[in-house]
Structure formats: C-alpha cells, structure tokens
Design a protein around this motif. Structure first.
Motif, PDB file in Angstrom:
ATOM      1  N   GLY A  35     -46.753 -24.606 -81.577  1.00 31.21           N
ATOM      2  CA  GLY A  35     -47.754 -25.344 -81.970  1.00 31.21           C
ATOM      3  C   GLY A  35     -47.970 -25.557 -83.494  1.00 31.21           C
ATOM      4  O   GLY A  35     -47.634 -24.603 -84.131  1.00 31.21           O
ATOM      5  N   PHE A  36     -48.342 -26.711 -84.021  1.00 31.61           N
ATOM      6  CA  PHE A  36     -48.323 -26.955 -85.302  1.00 31.61           C
ATOM      7  C   PHE A  36     -49.331 -27.907 -85.561  1.00 31.61           C
ATOM      8  O   PHE A  36     -49.637 -28.803 -84.813  1.00 31.61           O
ATOM      9  CB  PHE A  36     -47.065 -27.565 -86.021  1.00 31.61           C
ATOM     10  N   ASN A  37     -50.302 -27.424 -86.566  1.00 29.44           N
ATOM     11  CA  ASN A  37     -51.484 -28.179 -86.867  1.00 29.44           C
ATOM     12  C   ASN A  37     -51.869 -28.173 -88.172  1.00 29.44           C
ATOM     13  O   ASN A  37     -51.238 -27.372 -89.097  1.00 29.44           O
ATOM     14  CB  ASN A  37     -53.045 -27.638 -85.892  1.00 29.44           C
ATOM     15  N   ILE A  38     -52.779 -29.047 -88.796  1.00 28.56           N
ATOM     16  CA  ILE A  38     -53.056 -29.074 -90.223  1.00 28.56           C
ATOM     17  C   ILE A  38     -54.682 -28.899 -89.796  1.00 28.56           C
ATOM     18  O   ILE A  38     -55.328 -29.117 -89.116  1.00 28.56           O
ATOM     19  CB  ILE A  38     -52.758 -30.477 -90.764  1.00 28.56           C
ATOM     20  N   LEU A  39     -55.258 -28.393 -91.251  1.00 30.39           N
ATOM     21  CA  LEU A  39     -56.577 -28.146 -91.055  1.00 30.39           C
ATOM     22  C   LEU A  39     -57.166 -28.581 -92.635  1.00 30.39           C
ATOM     23  O   LEU A  39     -56.516 -28.594 -93.539  1.00 30.39           O
ATOM     24  CB  LEU A  39     -56.890 -26.729 -90.938  1.00 30.39           C
ATOM     25  N   GLY A  40     -58.437 -28.710 -92.695  1.00 28.76           N
ATOM     26  CA  GLY A  40     -59.054 -29.280 -93.837  1.00 28.76           C
ATOM     27  C   GLY A  40     -60.666 -29.170 -93.716  1.00 28.76           C
ATOM     28  O   GLY A  40     -61.003 -29.194 -92.443  1.00 28.76           O
ATOM     29  N   LYS A  69     -59.597 -28.906 -87.318  1.00 29.65           N
ATOM     30  CA  LYS A  69     -58.086 -28.796 -87.163  1.00 29.65           C
ATOM     31  C   LYS A  69     -57.500 -29.972 -86.261  1.00 29.65           C
ATOM     32  O   LYS A  69     -58.137 -30.555 -85.530  1.00 29.65           O
ATOM     33  CB  LYS A  69     -57.794 -27.570 -86.252  1.00 29.65           C
ATOM     34  N   TYR A  70     -56.257 -30.334 -86.495  1.00 31.48           N
ATOM     35  CA  TYR A  70     -55.555 -31.361 -85.930  1.00 31.48           C
ATOM     36  C   TYR A  70     -54.447 -31.147 -85.510  1.00 31.48           C
ATOM     37  O   TYR A  70     -53.622 -30.593 -86.184  1.00 31.48           O
ATOM     38  CB  TYR A  70     -55.622 -32.833 -86.910  1.00 31.48           C
TER      39      TYR A  70
END
Length: 129
Positions: free
Chosen positions: A35-40, A26-27
C-alpha cells in the motif's frame, strides 16, 4: 585588574522538554498487498521543561533557563507511507515525514530561526477491523 580564565574544553547544553499533540490525516492512494499513502497534518507542542548547563571537564554547572524560547510551538507535517501486508490483518509500515515549525522558536531572535525535523517511523501494525 580582573583576570578571567576561559577553559579550552567546555560545552553548553540546552535541554527542552515538550508535550506534543499531533493531528495527522492519511489518504490511501494504493490499498493492495503493498500500500501507498500520503499524510499531512498539524502539531501543537507545549514547553514544560527548560534547562541550560555548561560542562567543564567532568563537572556540570546549571546556568538557568532560556527566557527567550516560546512556550507554544505549532508545526505542519507532510509525509508518505508504505505498507506491506504480511498476513491478513498484520502489516509492516514505513513512513518518512517532515515537520516544519510555523513560527520562530525564539521570541526575540533577529535571525527568525524556524526549525524543521526529518524523521522516519517504522513499525508493525495490527488492523482490528
């Protein structure tokens, strides 16, 4: 002469059981009250259960295993995450994501069917830091 009776009310059930080990990164893009994050990441799964049934009326008949399914599956995962902080270390999370298989699920399938899964994870989080 052989006569075969085909019932009008039947269903075929394929039951697959996997053990999956995901590796997700997660970033954090925004780290405020909201909060807002992207994950991969990637996931590996091992097939340990494979059963096939045919249901005719109220009766279930075991018809064996599917020998054509691959024992190992690999997939990639992409998604976004929203986090709302309720009180200092307690937050509520909402994470929709897509998991896409990296190879066909069946060994000898001419259609090369590659499954995908769209899911949403929600929950309450407590931060131990």
């Amino acid at each position: 002469t052989n006569y075969y009776f085909y019932p009008a009310n039947y269903s075929i059930v394929l039951k697959y059981e996997f053990v999956e080990i995901p590796l997700i990164f997660k970033y954090k893009l925004i780290n405020k009250k909201i909060g807002f994050n992207i994950l991969g990441g990637f996931s590996a799964a091992y097939l340990f259960g494979d059963k096939s049934y045919v249901n005719i009326g109220n009766t279930r008949y075991n018809i064996g295993k599917n020998e054509n399914i691959d024992k190992f599956m690999y997939s990639c995962i992409f998604g976004i995450g929203l986090k709302y902080t309720i009180y200092k270390k307690i937050s509520v999370n909402f994470e929709p994501n897509i998991k896409y298989a990296l190879k066909p699920i069946y060994k000898n399938d001419a259609s090369k069917y590659i499954p995908y899964l769209i899911s949403v994870s929600m929950g309450v989080c407590y931060d131990f830091k």
